[in-house]
Design an enzyme around this catalytic site. Structure first.
Site, PDB file in Angstrom:
ATOM      1  N   THR A  11       0.699  -1.290  -0.015  1.00 59.80           N
ATOM      2  CA  THR A  11       0.060  -0.006  -0.044  1.00 59.80           C
ATOM      3  C   THR A  11       0.939   1.266   0.154  1.00 59.80           C
ATOM      4  OG1 THR A  11      -0.136   0.259   2.364  1.00 59.80           O
ATOM      5  CG2 THR A  11      -1.838  -1.297   1.366  1.00 59.80           C
ATOM      6  N   GLY A  13       2.406   2.307  -2.801  1.00 61.28           N
ATOM      7  CA  GLY A  13       3.376   1.719  -3.843  1.00 61.28           C
ATOM      8  C   GLY A  13       3.620   2.588  -4.878  1.00 61.28           C
ATOM      9  N   GLY A  18       7.706   2.718  -0.959  1.00 64.93           N
ATOM     10  CA  GLY A  18       6.904   1.965  -1.317  1.00 64.93           C
ATOM     11  C   GLY A  18       7.253   1.416  -2.765  1.00 64.93           C
ATOM     12  N   SER A 136       8.093   5.649  11.972  1.00 64.25           N
ATOM     13  CA  SER A 136       8.780   7.002  11.689  1.00 64.25           C
ATOM     14  C   SER A 136       9.702   7.072  12.862  1.00 64.25           C
ATOM     15  CB  SER A 136       7.952   8.155  11.246  1.00 64.25           C
ATOM     16  OG  SER A 136       8.975   9.194  11.463  1.00 64.25           O
ATOM     17  N   TYR A 149       1.573  13.806  13.274  1.00 62.04           N
ATOM     18  CA  TYR A 149       2.255  12.402  12.678  1.00 62.04           C
ATOM     19  C   TYR A 149       2.811  11.844  13.617  1.00 62.04           C
ATOM     20  CZ  TYR A 149       5.233  10.281   9.410  1.00 62.04           C
ATOM     21  OH  TYR A 149       5.868   9.227   8.756  1.00 62.04           O
TER      22      TYR A 149
END
Length: 250
Positions: A11, A13, A18, A136, A149
């Site tokens: 996903t 991608g 990705g 992250s 985030y």
């Protein structure tokens, strides 16, 4: 070929990390279904990629589309060996500028989308297969302007631990790759003017102990290691951040 006979879903991608994973899988002989939301990026992926690739438009923030994706994967690939849940975005906004709408959208894409993608695709992952999620370095590093985030991705890290425990009896592993500053077209941040983007890049080089950005291929190598080689590893997080998350002093 390294991945001959393998089937994978990626996903997010169509670009960046990705897309690097998709390319490596296809080069290794895998069959890949990738998703994206931006029509231009989807068209670019269709034009560029060759091999056993299926390019599917899907919005991770729309639960009905996530459910539809599960059915599309079932009809197109059947059982799969890897699901790389990589959809995500961030906005560089200080606390006073965050709106409820922006907060909700960040969590809808990065967090809710990841959770329900796993829910719908888990029944299709065969014994010995795996999930890999993208989080992250921001989740533990306290970057200004990235609080929303970071919170969204920290939740994904917690999900992965829970999924690892739930899916272990089925022989499915669940791990996380945690990138730092990586050279991608958007740097993972939406809506930055060119001068702010340049300053962001320079700051990334300055604070990263290895004094450079990582490449998308370096992230892809970590994802594929977790997916296919780390066969006795589940519930773990692999940092690809040049030492940034460890606060190394150099």
């Amino acid at each position: 070929m390294r991945f001959l006979g393998k089937k994978a879903v990626v996903t997010g991608g169509t670009h960046g990390m990705g897309l690097a994973v998709v390319r490596a899988l296809l080069d290794g002989g895998a069959e890949v279904l990738l998703t994206g939301r931006d029509e231009k990026n989807l068209a670019g992926a269709r034009a560029e990629l060759s091999g056993k690739v299926h390019v599917v438009g899907s919005d991770a923030a729309d639960i009905s589309e996530v459910a539809k994706l599960g059915e599309t994967v079932r009809q197109t690939l059947g059982e799969v060996d890897l699901v790389f849940v990589n959809v995500g975005f961030s906005s560089l906004l200080p606390l006073p500028d965050v709106t409820a709408e922006g907060y909700d959208h960040t969590f809808a894409v990065n967090t809710r989308g990841a959770y329900f993608t796993a829910q719908h695709l888990a029944p299709l992952v065969r014994r010995g297969g795996s999930f890999v999620f993208t989080t992250s370095v921001a989740t533990g590093s306290g970057f200004p302007g990235m609080s929303v985030y970071a919170g969204a991705k920290a939740a994904v890290r917690a999900f992965a631990r829970g999924f690892a425990a739930e899916l272990a009896p089925s022989g499915v592993r669940v791990n996380v790759v945690s990138p730092g500053f990586i050279n991608t077209p958007s740097m993972g941040v939406t809506g930055l003017p060119a001068e702010v983007m340049q300053a962001f890049k320079e700051q990334g080089d300055a604070v990263t102990p290895l004094k450079r950005h990582g490449t998308v291929d370096e992230v892809a190598a970590a994802v594929l290691f977790l997916a296919f080689e780390a066969t006795f590893t589940t519930g773990s997080e692999l940092a690809v951040d040049g030492g940034l998350g460890e606060r190394l002093t150099v």
